[in-house]
Design a protein around this motif. Structure first.
Motif, PDB file in Angstrom:
ATOM      1  N   ASN A   1       0.860  -1.187   0.000  1.00  0.00           N
ATOM      2  CA  ASN A   1       0.000   0.000   0.000  1.00  0.00           C
ATOM      3  C   ASN A   1       0.894   1.234   0.000  1.00  0.00           C
ATOM      4  N   MET A   2       0.275   2.365  -0.175  1.00  0.00           N
ATOM      5  CA  MET A   2       1.034   3.609  -0.314  1.00  0.00           C
ATOM      6  C   MET A   2       1.066   4.418   0.977  1.00  0.00           C
ATOM      7  N   SER A   3       1.154   3.765   2.108  1.00  0.00           N
ATOM      8  CA  SER A   3       1.175   4.466   3.386  1.00  0.00           C
ATOM      9  C   SER A   3       2.570   4.405   3.997  1.00  0.00           C
ATOM     10  N   PRO A   4       3.268   5.546   4.047  1.00  0.00           N
ATOM     11  CA  PRO A   4       4.587   5.581   4.690  1.00  0.00           C
ATOM     12  C   PRO A   4       4.425   5.598   6.202  1.00  0.00           C
ATOM     13  N   ASP A   5       5.526   5.780   6.915  1.00  0.00           N
ATOM     14  CA  ASP A   5       5.431   5.749   8.379  1.00  0.00           C
ATOM     15  C   ASP A   5       4.709   6.981   8.909  1.00  0.00           C
ATOM     16  N   GLU A   6       4.378   6.933  10.200  1.00  0.00           N
ATOM     17  CA  GLU A   6       3.566   7.993  10.805  1.00  0.00           C
ATOM     18  C   GLU A   6       4.237   9.362  10.716  1.00  0.00           C
ATOM     19  N   ARG A   7       5.541   9.401  10.898  1.00  0.00           N
ATOM     20  CA  ARG A   7       6.256  10.674  10.867  1.00  0.00           C
ATOM     21  C   ARG A   7       6.089  11.349   9.506  1.00  0.00           C
ATOM     22  N   ALA A   8       6.204  10.577   8.459  1.00  0.00           N
ATOM     23  CA  ALA A   8       6.062  11.140   7.111  1.00  0.00           C
ATOM     24  C   ALA A   8       4.643  11.665   6.878  1.00  0.00           C
ATOM     25  N   VAL A   9       3.654  10.940   7.390  1.00  0.00           N
ATOM     26  CA  VAL A   9       2.270  11.397   7.248  1.00  0.00           C
ATOM     27  C   VAL A   9       2.073  12.708   7.994  1.00  0.00           C
ATOM     28  N   ASP A  10       2.591  12.791   9.214  1.00  0.00           N
ATOM     29  CA  ASP A  10       2.468  14.024  10.004  1.00  0.00           C
ATOM     30  C   ASP A  10       3.088  15.209   9.267  1.00  0.00           C
ATOM     31  N   GLU A  11       4.261  14.989   8.709  1.00  0.00           N
ATOM     32  CA  GLU A  11       4.946  16.064   7.979  1.00  0.00           C
ATOM     33  C   GLU A  11       4.148  16.484   6.745  1.00  0.00           C
ATOM     34  N   ALA A  12       3.568  15.501   6.064  1.00  0.00           N
ATOM     35  CA  ALA A  12       2.794  15.807   4.851  1.00  0.00           C
ATOM     36  C   ALA A  12       1.545  16.614   5.188  1.00  0.00           C
ATOM     37  N   VAL A  13       0.849  16.254   6.271  1.00  0.00           N
ATOM     38  CA  VAL A  13      -0.371  16.962   6.653  1.00  0.00           C
ATOM     39  C   VAL A  13      -0.047  18.391   7.073  1.00  0.00           C
ATOM     40  N   VAL A  14       1.035  18.564   7.834  1.00  0.00           N
ATOM     41  CA  VAL A  14       1.445  19.909   8.241  1.00  0.00           C
ATOM     42  C   VAL A  14       1.762  20.755   7.008  1.00  0.00           C
ATOM     43  N   ALA A  15       2.518  20.189   6.080  1.00  0.00           N
ATOM     44  CA  ALA A  15       2.885  20.928   4.870  1.00  0.00           C
ATOM     45  C   ALA A  15       1.645  21.280   4.050  1.00  0.00           C
ATOM     46  N   ALA A  16       0.693  20.355   3.961  1.00  0.00           N
ATOM     47  CA  ALA A  16      -0.511  20.586   3.169  1.00  0.00           C
ATOM     48  C   ALA A  16      -1.376  21.682   3.789  1.00  0.00           C
ATOM     49  N   LEU A  17      -1.584  21.625   5.116  1.00  0.00           N
ATOM     50  CA  LEU A  17      -2.414  22.643   5.761  1.00  0.00           C
ATOM     51  C   LEU A  17      -1.735  24.002   5.717  1.00  0.00           C
ATOM     52  N   ARG A  18      -0.431  24.027   5.929  1.00  0.00           N
ATOM     53  CA  ARG A  18       0.295  25.305   5.875  1.00  0.00           C
ATOM     54  C   ARG A  18       0.155  25.924   4.480  1.00  0.00           C
ATOM     55  N   ALA A  19       0.317  25.109   3.452  1.00  0.00           N
ATOM     56  CA  ALA A  19       0.187  25.614   2.083  1.00  0.00           C
ATOM     57  C   ALA A  19      -1.230  26.115   1.812  1.00  0.00           C
ATOM     58  N   CYS A  20      -2.213  25.399   2.312  1.00  0.00           N
ATOM     59  CA  CYS A  20      -3.604  25.802   2.109  1.00  0.00           C
ATOM     60  C   CYS A  20      -3.883  27.156   2.755  1.00  0.00           C
ATOM     61  N   LEU A  21      -3.518  27.322   4.031  1.00  0.00           N
ATOM     62  CA  LEU A  21      -3.812  28.562   4.741  1.00  0.00           C
ATOM     63  C   LEU A  21      -3.009  29.732   4.180  1.00  0.00           C
ATOM     64  N   LYS A  22      -1.775  29.473   3.796  1.00  0.00           N
ATOM     65  CA  LYS A  22      -0.974  30.555   3.233  1.00  0.00           C
ATOM     66  C   LYS A  22      -1.537  30.993   1.883  1.00  0.00           C
ATOM     67  N   THR A  23      -2.004  30.041   1.093  1.00  0.00           N
ATOM     68  CA  THR A  23      -2.597  30.397  -0.193  1.00  0.00           C
ATOM     69  C   THR A  23      -3.886  31.186   0.006  1.00  0.00           C
ATOM     70  N   LEU A  24      -4.662  30.807   1.008  1.00  0.00           N
ATOM     71  CA  LEU A  24      -5.917  31.494   1.276  1.00  0.00           C
ATOM     72  C   LEU A  24      -5.715  32.913   1.786  1.00  0.00           C
ATOM     73  N   TYR A  25      -4.699  33.108   2.628  1.00  0.00           N
ATOM     74  CA  TYR A  25      -4.632  34.364   3.378  1.00  0.00           C
ATOM     75  C   TYR A  25      -3.370  35.198   3.175  1.00  0.00           C
TER      76      TYR A  25
END
Length: 226
Positions: free
Chosen positions: A45-69
């Motif tokens: 499956n395409m699920s990396p370890d927990e640390r990588a998921v945490d980093e990806a979610v942080v990066a995604a939310l940061r990019a979303c909020l910065k793009t919005l505001y």
């Protein structure tokens, strides 16, 4: 700024989904390979370890909020938003995205919140009360001025409690007089009467949080706030 639809909760959900196989499938995967089975028949499956998921979610939310505001920053001294119903997971995710952000957690007597609620809870006072109590306890544990996470009561703001107004003035870099000038302005009030049964259910389900914040008559040592 006002609310943004609770989108941070959706990013928390994304993190949980992305960790599904990383967390729940780990034991199964390790047992499979330990048994001497042919690795070519393992369905990956395409699920990396927990640390990588945490980093990806942080990066995604940061990019979303910065793009919005981000473009608002050219017109305003600072950018912020308010949101309701966020819990510990959402607050910690926001702080991971923006460690220097100032967070002000706000609590209000649950009966008064219930009287101002609209249709979100479908008139389920018990579910509302259980959620309010959980959030109250989480906010108490999250409060840490050293991390930029502050906690205030609605009643202390409305009552113009000096220490609370001074704190908000410092955090927002706005004179106390400016805060006081808007405290008497009510916008789009949804307050309505509620049944005695509902209030009794809320008193039952919110007992621990109400005592903690000095809302119950039998409260002991209300929680220090700041």
């Amino acid at each position: 700024m006002g609310e943004h639809g609770g989108i941070v909760s959706e990013f928390v959900k994304i993190g949980v989904l992305a960790k599904h196989f990383s967390v729940h499938g780990k034991a199964e995967r390790e047992a499979y390979f330990a048994s001497g089975e042919n690795p070519n028949t393992w369905i990956a499956n395409m699920s990396p370890d927990e640390r990588a998921v945490d980093e990806a979610v942080v990066a995604a939310l940061r990019a979303c909020l910065k793009t919005l505001y981000d473009d608002r920053g050219m017109k305003h001294d600072r950018i912020g938003f308010k949101e309701v119903r966020y819990g510990k997971a959402e607050i910690e995710l926001l702080k991971a995205c923006f460690p220097n952000a100032v967070v002000v957690l706000l609590v209000r007597h649950p009966a008064d919140v219930w009287k101002s609620e609209t249709s979100y809870w479908s008139d389920d006072a018990r579910r509302f009360g259980e959620t309010w109590n959980a959030r109250a306890l989480e906010y108490a544990s999250l409060c840490d001025p050293a991390r930029g996470i502050h906690l205030v009561r609605y009643e202390d703001i409305a009552g113009r409690e000096e220490r609370t107004l001074r704190l908000l003035s410092e955090l927002a870099d706005v004179p106390v007089a400016a805060l006081e000038s808007v405290l008497g302005v009510n916008l789009n009030s949804t307050r309505a009467e509620r049944s005695g049964k509902d209030i009794a259910v809320i008193a039952e389900t919110c007992r621990e949080g109400m005592r903690l914040f000095g809302y119950a008559s039998d409260e002991i040592n209300p929680l220090p706030r700041g």
